[in-house]
Design a protein around this motif. Structure first.
Motif, PDB file in Angstrom:
ATOM      1  N   ASP A 201       0.806  -1.216   0.000  1.00 43.70           N
ATOM      2  CA  ASP A 201       0.000   0.000   0.000  1.00 43.70           C
ATOM      3  C   ASP A 201       0.846   1.277   0.000  1.00 43.70           C
ATOM      4  OD1 ASP A 201      -2.466  -1.227  -0.095  1.00 43.70           O
ATOM      5  OD2 ASP A 201      -2.559  -1.479   2.069  1.00 43.70           O
ATOM      6  N   ALA A 202       2.171   1.118   0.082  1.00 40.90           N
ATOM      7  CA  ALA A 202       3.040   2.292   0.016  1.00 40.90           C
ATOM      8  C   ALA A 202       3.018   2.861  -1.401  1.00 40.90           C
ATOM      9  CB  ALA A 202       4.464   1.926   0.416  1.00 40.90           C
ATOM     10  N   ASP A 203       3.224   4.143  -1.498  1.00 40.17           N
ATOM     11  CA  ASP A 203       3.075   4.845  -2.782  1.00 40.17           C
ATOM     12  C   ASP A 203       4.388   4.863  -3.555  1.00 40.17           C
ATOM     13  OD1 ASP A 203       1.872   6.283  -4.799  1.00 40.17           O
ATOM     14  OD2 ASP A 203       2.188   8.224  -3.832  1.00 40.17           O
ATOM     15  N   TYR A 204       4.842   3.676  -3.975  1.00 40.19           N
ATOM     16  CA  TYR A 204       6.065   3.584  -4.768  1.00 40.19           C
ATOM     17  C   TYR A 204       5.730   3.377  -6.247  1.00 40.19           C
ATOM     18  CZ  TYR A 204       9.044   3.035  -0.621  1.00 40.19           C
ATOM     19  OH  TYR A 204       9.721   3.231   0.559  1.00 40.19           O
ATOM     20  N   THR A 205       6.644   3.817  -7.093  1.00 40.48           N
ATOM     21  CA  THR A 205       6.692   3.374  -8.480  1.00 40.48           C
ATOM     22  C   THR A 205       7.863   2.409  -8.582  1.00 40.48           C
ATOM     23  OG1 THR A 205       8.203   5.134  -9.146  1.00 40.48           O
ATOM     24  CG2 THR A 205       5.832   5.616  -9.268  1.00 40.48           C
ATOM     25  N   MET A 206       8.041   1.760  -9.711  1.00 40.21           N
ATOM     26  CA  MET A 206       9.195   0.877  -9.866  1.00 40.21           C
ATOM     27  C   MET A 206      10.499   1.636  -9.623  1.00 40.21           C
ATOM     28  SD  MET A 206       8.759  -2.368 -10.419  1.00 40.21           S
ATOM     29  CE  MET A 206       8.017  -3.689 -11.346  1.00 40.21           C
ATOM     30  N   ASP A 207      10.617   2.825 -10.179  1.00 40.09           N
ATOM     31  CA  ASP A 207      11.854   3.593 -10.048  1.00 40.09           C
ATOM     32  C   ASP A 207      12.071   4.095  -8.629  1.00 40.09           C
ATOM     33  OD1 ASP A 207      12.477   3.187 -12.705  1.00 40.09           O
ATOM     34  OD2 ASP A 207      11.741   5.141 -13.378  1.00 40.09           O
ATOM     35  N   SER A 208      11.027   4.607  -7.980  1.00 38.57           N
ATOM     36  CA  SER A 208      11.208   5.099  -6.613  1.00 38.57           C
ATOM     37  C   SER A 208      11.443   3.942  -5.645  1.00 38.57           C
ATOM     38  CB  SER A 208      10.001   5.938  -6.178  1.00 38.57           C
ATOM     39  OG  SER A 208       8.827   5.151  -6.062  1.00 38.57           O
ATOM     40  N   PHE A 209      10.891   2.769  -5.935  1.00 41.69           N
ATOM     41  CA  PHE A 209      11.154   1.580  -5.127  1.00 41.69           C
ATOM     42  C   PHE A 209      12.637   1.215  -5.186  1.00 41.69           C
ATOM     43  CE2 PHE A 209      11.859  -3.019  -5.901  1.00 41.69           C
ATOM     44  CZ  PHE A 209      11.809  -3.470  -4.594  1.00 41.69           C
ATOM     45  N   ILE A 210      13.191   1.167  -6.393  1.00 43.46           N
ATOM     46  CA  ILE A 210      14.604   0.823  -6.540  1.00 43.46           C
ATOM     47  C   ILE A 210      15.482   1.859  -5.845  1.00 43.46           C
ATOM     48  CG2 ILE A 210      16.492   0.661  -8.228  1.00 43.46           C
ATOM     49  CD1 ILE A 210      14.842  -1.859  -8.097  1.00 43.46           C
ATOM     50  N   ALA A 211      15.167   3.123  -6.005  1.00 44.06           N
ATOM     51  CA  ALA A 211      15.951   4.185  -5.376  1.00 44.06           C
ATOM     52  C   ALA A 211      15.928   4.069  -3.856  1.00 44.06           C
ATOM     53  CB  ALA A 211      15.435   5.551  -5.815  1.00 44.06           C
ATOM     54  N   ALA A 212      14.759   3.795  -3.287  1.00 42.36           N
ATOM     55  CA  ALA A 212      14.634   3.682  -1.836  1.00 42.36           C
ATOM     56  C   ALA A 212      15.334   2.430  -1.314  1.00 42.36           C
ATOM     57  CB  ALA A 212      13.160   3.674  -1.441  1.00 42.36           C
ATOM     58  N   LEU A 213      15.179   1.309  -2.018  1.00 46.37           N
ATOM     59  CA  LEU A 213      15.802   0.065  -1.580  1.00 46.37           C
ATOM     60  C   LEU A 213      17.324   0.175  -1.610  1.00 46.37           C
ATOM     61  CD1 LEU A 213      15.356  -2.879  -0.698  1.00 46.37           C
ATOM     62  CD2 LEU A 213      15.362  -3.515  -3.125  1.00 46.37           C
ATOM     63  N   ALA A 214      17.855   0.859  -2.612  1.00 47.14           N
ATOM     64  CA  ALA A 214      19.310   0.991  -2.753  1.00 47.14           C
ATOM     65  C   ALA A 214      19.934   1.817  -1.633  1.00 47.14           C
ATOM     66  CB  ALA A 214      19.649   1.605  -4.108  1.00 47.14           C
ATOM     67  N   ARG A 215      19.128   2.595  -0.921  1.00 50.91           N
ATOM     68  CA  ARG A 215      19.653   3.392   0.192  1.00 50.91           C
ATOM     69  C   ARG A 215      19.771   2.592   1.489  1.00 50.91           C
ATOM     70  NH1 ARG A 215      16.601   7.612  -2.488  1.00 50.91           N
ATOM     71  NH2 ARG A 215      14.705   7.123  -1.284  1.00 50.91           N
ATOM     72  N   ILE A 216      19.224   1.369   1.512  1.00 47.75           N
ATOM     73  CA  ILE A 216      19.299   0.506   2.685  1.00 47.75           C
ATOM     74  C   ILE A 216      20.437  -0.494   2.482  1.00 47.75           C
ATOM     75  CG2 ILE A 216      18.032  -1.112   4.146  1.00 47.75           C
ATOM     76  CD1 ILE A 216      15.442   0.121   3.066  1.00 47.75           C
ATOM     77  N   PRO A 217      21.287  -0.701   3.490  1.00 47.10           N
ATOM     78  CA  PRO A 217      22.420  -1.623   3.306  1.00 47.10           C
ATOM     79  C   PRO A 217      21.983  -3.060   3.024  1.00 47.10           C
ATOM     80  CG  PRO A 217      22.700  -0.298   5.291  1.00 47.10           C
ATOM     81  CD  PRO A 217      21.301  -0.060   4.808  1.00 47.10           C
ATOM     82  N   LEU A 218      22.875  -3.807   2.399  1.00 48.80           N
ATOM     83  CA  LEU A 218      22.698  -5.247   2.268  1.00 48.80           C
ATOM     84  C   LEU A 218      22.963  -5.892   3.622  1.00 48.80           C
ATOM     85  CD1 LEU A 218      24.707  -5.837  -1.044  1.00 48.80           C
ATOM     86  CD2 LEU A 218      22.236  -5.486  -0.807  1.00 48.80           C
ATOM     87  N   GLN A 219      22.314  -7.005   3.898  1.00 46.16           N
ATOM     88  CA  GLN A 219      22.544  -7.692   5.171  1.00 46.16           C
ATOM     89  C   GLN A 219      23.866  -8.436   5.191  1.00 46.16           C
ATOM     90  OE1 GLN A 219      19.470 -10.250   6.668  1.00 46.16           O
ATOM     91  NE2 GLN A 219      18.325  -8.533   7.500  1.00 46.16           N
ATOM     92  N   PHE A 220      24.326  -8.884   4.026  1.00 40.28           N
ATOM     93  CA  PHE A 220      25.568  -9.657   3.950  1.00 40.28           C
ATOM     94  C   PHE A 220      26.117  -9.562   2.534  1.00 40.28           C
ATOM     95  CE2 PHE A 220      21.851 -12.532   3.666  1.00 40.28           C
ATOM     96  CZ  PHE A 220      21.975 -12.976   2.362  1.00 40.28           C
ATOM     97  N   ASP A 221      27.328 -10.042   2.361  1.00 36.62           N
ATOM     98  CA  ASP A 221      27.930 -10.036   1.025  1.00 36.62           C
ATOM     99  C   ASP A 221      27.125 -10.909   0.079  1.00 36.62           C
ATOM    100  OD1 ASP A 221      30.304  -8.407   1.176  1.00 36.62           O
ATOM    101  OD2 ASP A 221      31.149  -9.935   2.512  1.00 36.62           O
ATOM    102  N   PRO A 222      26.873 -10.436  -1.129  1.00 36.18           N
ATOM    103  CA  PRO A 222      26.154 -11.253  -2.114  1.00 36.18           C
ATOM    104  C   PRO A 222      26.812 -12.618  -2.299  1.00 36.18           C
ATOM    105  CG  PRO A 222      26.339  -9.003  -2.883  1.00 36.18           C
ATOM    106  CD  PRO A 222      27.163  -9.083  -1.637  1.00 36.18           C
ATOM    107  N   GLY A 223      25.990 -13.653  -2.282  1.00 42.25           N
ATOM    108  CA  GLY A 223      26.478 -15.013  -2.451  1.00 42.25           C
ATOM    109  C   GLY A 223      26.877 -15.702  -1.169  1.00 42.25           C
ATOM    110  N   ALA A 224      26.990 -14.949  -0.064  1.00 44.10           N
ATOM    111  CA  ALA A 224      27.494 -15.541   1.180  1.00 44.10           C
ATOM    112  C   ALA A 224      26.452 -16.388   1.893  1.00 44.10           C
ATOM    113  CB  ALA A 224      27.988 -14.437   2.110  1.00 44.10           C
ATOM    114  N   HIS A 225      25.179 -16.013   1.796  1.00 41.05           N
ATOM    115  CA  HIS A 225      24.113 -16.711   2.502  1.00 41.05           C
ATOM    116  C   HIS A 225      22.851 -16.710   1.648  1.00 41.05           C
ATOM    117  CE1 HIS A 225      26.550 -16.516   6.146  1.00 41.05           C
ATOM    118  NE2 HIS A 225      26.682 -15.214   5.956  1.00 41.05           N
ATOM    119  N   TRP A 226      21.830 -17.402   2.150  1.00 40.92           N
ATOM    120  CA  TRP A 226      20.496 -17.381   1.544  1.00 40.92           C
ATOM    121  C   TRP A 226      19.566 -16.659   2.503  1.00 40.92           C
ATOM    122  CZ3 TRP A 226      15.384 -18.744   2.340  1.00 40.92           C
ATOM    123  CH2 TRP A 226      14.578 -18.907   1.213  1.00 40.92           C
ATOM    124  N   ASN A 227      18.787 -15.708   2.004  1.00 44.66           N
ATOM    125  CA  ASN A 227      17.816 -15.007   2.840  1.00 44.66           C
ATOM    126  C   ASN A 227      16.600 -14.650   1.995  1.00 44.66           C
ATOM    127  OD1 ASN A 227      17.129 -13.841   5.437  1.00 44.66           O
ATOM    128  ND2 ASN A 227      17.276 -11.845   4.429  1.00 44.66           N
TER     129      ASN A 227
END
Length: 400
Positions: free
Chosen positions: A156-182
């Protein structure tokens, strides 16, 4: 036509669902379709779609994460066309992630402290959930909390595809890519990548490439007004009342137009439509004269892609690390049975499946030539082991 099943044993499916779940008020309704060799062996509908309305075969359900296999198939169609490769870095299509680091400390009232990732997020990481992304409902880390604060996975949040990607990219990754499954929003990111590659809305890509060719006429991100009467009520588990209304079919958010189409969980569909998708999978990527992907591409998708091998109990750092996922690997959009003995339920090595937040589920067993689709509407899906029970009863009904 028994199709190699004992009919009396198949009848155990609706009997169990009625007596254990629907009559006791644990589930509002349940619909099950079992086929073998493309022929329907069992179809049952139990309970009420809405108060006073019996569940019918053409009911429309919110399928949540059963959207993920569809998005993954659409992405692999682009791989087959040479438009993208599994090894491509995410930043090639989403440069917003160029400065996204890996969580070190902080969060809440303190700024995040991050470090550069040891390797970039690649397309294969999105498909197999090893990208370092997460979901807010995991509630384990400050990164999960940041997802909740930004409502990044709130439909229900007011995102578009582009604003979603922009917002998600501002949050850190939990771990190095490939290191775990989440388990994560990785498939939502895939939807955005598909949209950017194709230069048209993601919803239209799915309609043109998968739904129309397969005859999935009632599957989409929005239930049309003239079909809304078929949309069931949806419930959330309540410890006292067993169920509380979460989304009314009459006033559903799935009947409203959205600016963001979730490749990880936004679709609504029917028993028949999703069965057609499963039949395509059982057919090695082909249904009738319509080929969606190649047999070899599907074989790649349903192989275990967990880094270094092993199962979800060994690789997951969040949900799906529980003992019941022993013997289960993960491919490119599907869970894959590696060792039926370790799973503790009847099945075949190589069968593949997934489910959704509202307790829907499916599996495809190429060894036994079986498809199963199960629909109900209760969140969270971890409330009851109903999908495991149905799979057990399906395989227990084999009589050849």
């Amino acid at each position: 036509m028994s199709l190699g099943f004992d009919p009396a044993r198949l009848d155990r499916i609706p009997a169990l669902l009625k007596t254990k779940y629907v009559d006791t008020g644990r589930l509002p309704h349940a619909a099950t379709l079992v086929s073998r060799g493309g022929e329907i062996a069992h179809l049952s509908c139990i309970g009420e779609a809405r108060p006073g309305e019996a569940l019918k075969e053409d009911a429309i359900f919110r399928i949540a994460s059963m959207t993920k296999p569809i998005t993954s198939i659409a992405f692999m169609m682009l791989v087959e066309e040479g438009k993208v490769a599994l090894s491509d870095p995410l930043v090639k299509f989403c440069p917003e992630f160029s400065d996204t680091g890996v969580f070190v400390a902080g969060g809440g009232n303190a700024p995040f402290l991050t470090r550069p990732p040891a390797q970039p997020v690649r397309m294969v990481d999105l498909l197999r959930h090893t990208a370092g992304l997460t979901y807010s409902f995991q509630e384990r880390t400050p990164v999960d909390a940041a997802y909740r604060k930004t409502r990044i996975d709130d439909f229900d949040a007011d995102y578009t595809m582009d604003s979603f990607i922009a917002a998600l990219a501002r949050i850190p990754l939990q771990f190095d890519p490939g290191a775990h499954w989440n388990y994560s929003m990785a498939t939502d990111v895939l939807g955005a990548v598909i949209e950017r590659i194709e230069g048209k809305p993601f919803a239209r890509v799915l309609q043109e490439r998968i739904f129309a060719p397969l005859g999935m006429a009632d599957t989409g991100f929005q239930v049309p007004a003239h079909q809304q009467h078929r949309l069931t009520d949806c419930y959330a588990f309540d410890p006292k009342e067993k169920m509380k209304l979460f989304d009314s079919g009459e006033r559903s958010r799935w009947a409203k137009e959205r600016s963001f189409h979730s490749g990880g969980g936004g679709l609504a569909s029917t028993l028949s439509d999703y069965h057609r998708f499963c039949l395509m999978l059982l057919g090695g990527g082909k249904l009738g004269d319509t080929r969606i992907i190649s047999r070899k591409t599907l074989a790649l998708m349903t192989a275990n892609h967990l880094v270094g091998g092993g199962d979800l109990t060994q690789h997951s750092v969040g949900i799906f690390s529980e003992d019941e996922n022993a013997g289960v690997g993960f491919g490119l959009g599907f869970a894959v049975t590696l060792d039926p003995a370790r799973t503790g339920i009847p099945g075949s090595a190589g069968d593949f499946y997934w489910g959704g937040m509202f307790s829907t589920g499916f599996f495809v067993d190429p060894v036994e030539d079986i498809c199963m689709v199960f629909m109900t509407q209760l969140m969270p899906s971890s409330t009851y082991p109903v999908r495991r029970e149905v799979k057990t009863l399906v395989h227990a009904a084999l009589d050849d």
